[in-house]
Write a protein that holds these residues in place. Structure first.
Motif, short mmCIF file in Angstrom:
data_model
loop_
_atom_site.label_atom_id
_atom_site.label_comp_id
_atom_site.label_asym_id
_atom_site.label_seq_id
_atom_site.Cartn_x
_atom_site.Cartn_y
_atom_site.Cartn_z
N CYS A 587 54.71 11.76 54.77
CA CYS A 587 54.07 12.60 53.76
C CYS A 587 53.90 11.85 52.45
CB CYS A 587 54.88 13.87 53.56
SG CYS A 587 54.84 15.00 54.97
N ASP A 588 54.85 11.00 52.10
CA ASP A 588 54.69 10.18 50.90
C ASP A 588 53.51 9.22 51.05
OD1 ASP A 588 55.62 8.93 48.35
OD2 ASP A 588 55.98 7.23 49.69
N PHE A 589 53.39 8.63 52.22
CA PHE A 589 52.26 7.75 52.48
C PHE A 589 50.94 8.52 52.45
CE2 PHE A 589 49.32 6.49 55.88
CZ PHE A 589 48.93 5.25 55.43
N LEU A 590 50.92 9.70 53.07
CA LEU A 590 49.71 10.50 53.10
C LEU A 590 49.31 10.95 51.71
CD1 LEU A 590 47.54 12.15 54.60
CD2 LEU A 590 49.25 13.96 54.88
N GLY A 591 50.29 11.39 50.90
CA GLY A 591 49.97 11.83 49.56
C GLY A 591 49.44 10.72 48.68
N SER A 592 50.04 9.52 48.79
CA SER A 592 49.56 8.39 47.99
C SER A 592 48.12 8.05 48.33
CB SER A 592 50.46 7.18 48.21
OG SER A 592 51.79 7.48 47.88
N LEU A 593 47.81 8.02 49.61
CA LEU A 593 46.45 7.67 50.03
C LEU A 593 45.45 8.74 49.63
CD1 LEU A 593 44.88 5.49 51.59
CD2 LEU A 593 45.20 6.86 53.63
N MET A 594 45.79 10.01 49.82
CA MET A 594 44.87 11.09 49.49
C MET A 594 44.69 11.23 47.98
SD MET A 594 43.74 12.11 52.32
CE MET A 594 42.86 13.57 51.80
N SER A 595 45.72 10.89 47.19
CA SER A 595 45.57 10.95 45.73
C SER A 595 44.50 9.97 45.27
CB SER A 595 46.91 10.64 45.05
OG SER A 595 47.86 11.62 45.38
N VAL A 596 44.54 8.77 45.82
CA VAL A 596 43.52 7.79 45.46
C VAL A 596 42.15 8.27 45.91
CG1 VAL A 596 42.76 5.40 45.77
CG2 VAL A 596 45.20 5.92 45.55
N TRP A 597 42.09 8.85 47.10
CA TRP A 597 40.79 9.24 47.66
C TRP A 597 40.16 10.39 46.88
CZ3 TRP A 597 37.06 7.32 50.18
CH2 TRP A 597 36.13 8.11 50.84
N VAL A 598 40.93 11.44 46.56
CA VAL A 598 40.36 12.58 45.84
C VAL A 598 40.00 12.19 44.41
CG1 VAL A 598 41.57 14.27 47.26
CG2 VAL A 598 42.64 13.46 45.15
N THR A 599 40.72 11.25 43.82
CA THR A 599 40.35 10.78 42.47
C THR A 599 39.01 10.06 42.52
OG1 THR A 599 42.70 10.56 41.94
CG2 THR A 599 41.13 9.45 40.49
N VAL A 600 38.81 9.26 43.53
CA VAL A 600 37.53 8.55 43.68
C VAL A 600 36.39 9.54 43.91
CG1 VAL A 600 36.26 6.96 45.16
CG2 VAL A 600 38.59 6.43 44.47
N ILE A 601 36.64 10.57 44.73
CA ILE A 601 35.61 11.57 44.98
C ILE A 601 35.26 12.31 43.69
CG2 ILE A 601 35.11 13.70 46.22
CD1 ILE A 601 35.00 11.22 47.94
N ALA A 602 36.28 12.63 42.87
CA ALA A 602 36.01 13.30 41.61
C ALA A 602 35.24 12.41 40.65
CB ALA A 602 37.33 13.75 40.98
N MET A 603 35.56 11.11 40.61
CA MET A 603 34.84 10.19 39.73
C MET A 603 33.40 10.03 40.18
SD MET A 603 37.73 7.24 39.23
CE MET A 603 36.57 6.17 38.36
N ALA A 604 33.12 10.14 41.46
CA ALA A 604 31.76 9.96 41.95
C ALA A 604 30.87 11.15 41.63
CB ALA A 604 31.78 9.72 43.46
N ARG A 605 31.48 12.31 41.31
CA ARG A 605 30.71 13.54 41.02
C ARG A 605 29.71 13.83 42.13
NH1 ARG A 605 31.33 15.84 36.09
NH2 ARG A 605 32.24 14.58 34.41
N LEU A 606 30.22 13.86 43.36
CA LEU A 606 29.34 14.15 44.50
C LEU A 606 28.91 15.61 44.48
CD1 LEU A 606 31.24 12.27 47.34
CD2 LEU A 606 29.30 11.46 46.00
N GLN A 607 27.83 15.89 45.19
CA GLN A 607 27.38 17.27 45.33
C GLN A 607 28.45 18.08 46.05
OE1 GLN A 607 24.70 18.29 43.85
NE2 GLN A 607 24.09 16.24 43.18
N PRO A 608 28.56 19.33 45.75
CA PRO A 608 29.66 20.13 46.34
C PRO A 608 29.67 20.13 47.86
CG PRO A 608 28.66 21.30 44.50
CD PRO A 608 27.80 20.09 44.73
N VAL A 609 28.49 20.13 48.49
CA VAL A 609 28.48 20.14 49.95
C VAL A 609 29.09 18.86 50.49
CG1 VAL A 609 27.00 20.21 51.98
CG2 VAL A 609 26.51 21.68 50.01
#
Length: 770
Positions: A587-609
């Motif tokens: 879970c620590d590994f999963l959280g670290s990886l997903m934290s980086v991924w969701v931050t990148v998605i937020a920075m990209a400002r992708l369309q909601p879909v």
């Protein structure tokens, strides 16, 4: 004689720096009987990335050899636990002769038959935590090969039987062997009727278990008449080898006779009869016999006056008056692997009379019992001494009991026999002995009671001491204590146990506290690693304020499991685990990886879909598929930077197209303001890069608690800088005025009327018409 050559090899294995015995590589060989020479070919080579590691540095490799059981090694010179006997072993160091390969040869002349163990390891490293994935590591592989040369058809000597031999001029020696059964106190070898050019130019050598060497028990027959060589207290149930060797430079043929007499310790004044009803009754192994000898179960041929082999009456009396006493067996009770208790019949309290010793036998099974620890405990019942100053001595010997008739002797050693001494008295009523990796076979414990006087120890009169005896096998010494973990290891089909220490404790039983961490340091390190995750609270607050609820949930998940993972991962006693360690680590590994991924998605400002398809709640299957494609195939390693860096390609694919499209459409860089670049993006990127550099190149075992805590702070701080602000709705489309009327109202979705699909561009309003 006729020689047979056998060849054995083992699969190459990767060597590791020495931390404890659990980090060594163990190799198991079996040397057959009658082996005259064993040659170990030790091959070591380097690999780097699947190829020869020519650029890898040279590191010394230490190899240990021991017969009967694995070597008890101590390369770090740590302290052993109290009452621990350390058996000896032979070690050698390999140096490199080629850039990527070296070969060493180790010869053993007349090795002991049975199990042999080789242990190999690299020297202790400097404590640098190697980050997996940044570069190809250097691997040092070790492969031992064994070549043995053994004699076949060695002539067998029968007790009380004369064997005639004629040694030709071109021959140098003659080799024989005789089997010594149990309850034998003396072996006497004699050379008779020796006729040569210069009297009797022969040497007589005797050795147990293997052919004699130059330092074996030797007698020069030219200087001793008669030529008799005696071995007191021989090993029971073993072959004894007799070598008759001619002096160098002696011309002509030398003829002689050889005979062996075995003294039965139950009848010291009589020798063993020359023949028994069958060789099976002599308790001989199945390898007994040679060409022209007796087969198992065969009776010897009748003797005649003209027979060249005939028994001769030689009165044999033990010069020391050795006697053997009844040996009491022990009951073996196996509880688990390396967990065996040996119970004494009518015990565990043992009565030690004053006039004779009490002898017990502990049988350790071959191979199965040599990977644990043999524990022996003696406790004296002081109330049974009747006020006398009695001391009970115990001698633990391998393969033969030491029952000396000299009651004043308090040693357990002779010229050819070494044992372990235990003693208890009214002052020190408890004595313990631990033998790591004991040799298998029969261990004999002889207990004697002596009274202390002004002139030393003397036999007691009428005092029978009572002793509590406990013998058992355990995997590790005291289960490695509170600062160690007893691990069950395996090499091919051989099992053995070893301690793996933590919190700076060292030693065979994790009892050496020279470099141990204090309780305060353990508490401080735990608090640093756990409380440093509180730095995720500001990013959570920023995400909630900017309406990034999914990102805030991921940050909370990461903070929670990282905190409790490090609380459970501590090496000392300040440990707190809320669930299984493997679950927390994943879970620590999963959280670290997903934290980086969701931050990148937020920075990209992708369309909601698209965003929901990546990590949205309603598209969990797609989110899990994205995680599996980006992070699941990666190794779950606490020292690997690859899981963090592996998000770089997906991040580039997520960030580059949207940012490029916005830059082209607006015809200036995106984000448009320099303040966003100067105060948010650049500091966040620099903080994240500094965290990765510290994690990859600065972190060591000594500074792990500090550097990894700083890593937590920097990563959480970079998230707070990189997370974009809340998205503002577009000003091109405003809300339409609402018309009021009487009657019913018809609510129409304005977004559907305008044909819009992006709620971030146009707000959702209802048009009510009457």
């Amino acid at each position: 004689g006729l020689f047979v050559t056998d060849y054995f090899t083992r699969t190459p294995r990767k060597l590791s720096p020495f931390r404890s015995f659990a980090s060594i590589e163990l190799f198991h060989f079996h040397i057959p009987e009658d082996t005259v020479i064993a040659v170990w070919n030790l091959i070591t080579f380097k690999e780097q990335g699947g190829t020869f590691g020519d650029q890898c540095p040279d590191r010394s490799i230490t190899v240990y050899f021991r017969s009967g059981a694995p070597s008890v090694i101590n390369p770090l010179h740590t302290h052993f636990p109290r009452d621990t006997a350390v058996p000896g072993s032979f070690a050698l160091t390999l140096t490199w002769t080629l850039p990527n390969r070296t070969t060493g040869v180790f010869n053993v002349t007349s090795p002991l038959p049975g199990d042999w163990f080789l242990a190999a390891h690299l020297p202790k490293d400097e404590g640098k935590i190697s980050v997996k994935g940044l570069y190809e590591e250097c691997q040092y592989l070790f492969q031992p090969q064994l070549i043995v040369q053994r004699l076949v058809n060695i002539a067998v000597l029968y007790p009380g039987h004369v064997t005639e031999q004629s040694m030709a001029p071109h021959n140098r020696s003659c080799l024989y062997k005789v089997f010594v059964p149990s309850y034998t106190s003396r072996v006497l070898v004699e050379v008779l009727r020796c006729r040569g050019a210069e009297g009797c130019p022969l040497w007589l050598r005797v050795r147990a278990k293997a052919p004699p060497l130059h330092n074996s028990t030797t007698l020069d027959c030219r200087e001793h008449t008669p030529c008799q060589l005696a071995q007191d207290l021989p090993f029971w149930q073993h072959w004894y080898y007799v070598l008759v060797e001619k002096h160098p430079g002696v011309p002509g043929t030398v003829s002689f006779q050889v005979t062996v007499q075995l003294t039965d310790c139950s009848r010291p004044s009589l020798a063993r009869p020359p023949f028994l009803p069958s060789s099976a009754s002599m308790n001989m192994p199945h390898s007994f016999g040679s060409a022209g000898g007796l087969a198992l179960g065969d009776n010897p041929p009748p003797t005649s006056p003209n027979d060249t082999k005939h028994p001769i009456p030689i009165p044999v009396t033990s010069p020391t008056g050795e006697r053997c006493w009844p040996v009491r067996p022990t009951l073996r009770n196996e509880l688990d692997t390396f967990s065996v208790h040996f119970y004494i019949f009518f015990g565990p309290n043992v009565s030690v009379p004053p006039d004779r010793p009490a002898v017990f036998v502990i049988n350790l099974l071959p191979v199965l019992d040599s990977g644990g620890v043999l524990n022996l405990e003696l406790r004296l019942n002081v109330s049974s001494l009747c006020g006398e100053n009695v001391t009970v001595f115990g001698c633990l010997n391998h393969e033969v009991p030491l029952t000396s008739s000299d009651n004043t002797s308090v040693t357990c050693e002779t010229e050819s026999l070494a044992g372990f001494l235990l003693s208890v008295n009214a002052t020190a009523s408890l004595s313990r002995l631990r033998i790591p990796y004991p040799q298998t076979g029969s261990w004999y414990l002889s207990l004697r009671s002596l009274c202390a006087t002004e002139h030393g120890f003397e036999p007691c009169t009428n005092v029978t001491a009572e002793v509590y005896l406990r013998a058992y096998l355990s995997p590790c010494i005291n289960d490695c204590g509170i600062y160690g973990q007893c691990k069950l290891l395996r090499t091919n089909n051989y099992l053995y146990a070893a301690c793996e220490c933590k919190a700076g404790w060292n030693g065979w039983g994790c009892t050496d506290n020279a470099e141990a961490f204090s309780y305060g340091f353990q508490l401080l390190s735990t608090l640093l690693l756990c409380l440093s995750n509180v730095m995720f609270v500001p990013p959570v607050a920023i995400a909630v304020r900017s309406h990034y609820l999914l990102e805030a949930a991921v940050y909370i998940f990461t903070m929670f499991f990282s905190t409790f993972y490090h609380a459970c991962d501590q090496p000392g006693i300040v440990v707190f685990c809320i669930m299984e360690y493997d679950v927390l680590q994943f879970c620590d590994f999963l959280g670290s990886l997903m934290s980086v991924w969701v931050t990148v998605i937020a920075m990209a400002r992708l369309q909601p879909v698209v965003k929901q398809a990546s990590v949205g709640r309603g598209h969990a299957r797609q989110a899990w598929k994205g995680f599996v494609l980006t992070g699941a195939p990666l190794p779950h390693s606490g020292t690997g930077v690859v899981p963090v860096l592996a998000t770089a390609p997906p991040s580039s694919l997520a960030l580059s197209p949207p940012q490029t499209a916005r830059t082209i459409r607006r015809r200036h860089c995106y984000p448009p303001t320099w303040k966003r670049w100067a105060f948010y993006l650049c500091p966040g990127a620099l903080i994240a890069a500094a965290a990765v550099l510290l994690y990859a190149f600065v972190e060591t075992e000594e500074n792990y608690f500090y550097i990894h805590s700083i890593w937590h702070l920097l990563i959480a701080g970079s998230v707070g800088f990189l997370l974009p602000p809340r998205a503002k709705p577009s000003r091109r489309l405003g809300p339409l005025p609402r018309r009021k009327g009487c009657g019913y109202q018809l609510c129409v979705n304005e977004q559907e009327e305008l044909g819009l699909v992006d709620p971030a561009v146009a707000s959702i309003n209802s048009i009510c018409t009457s």
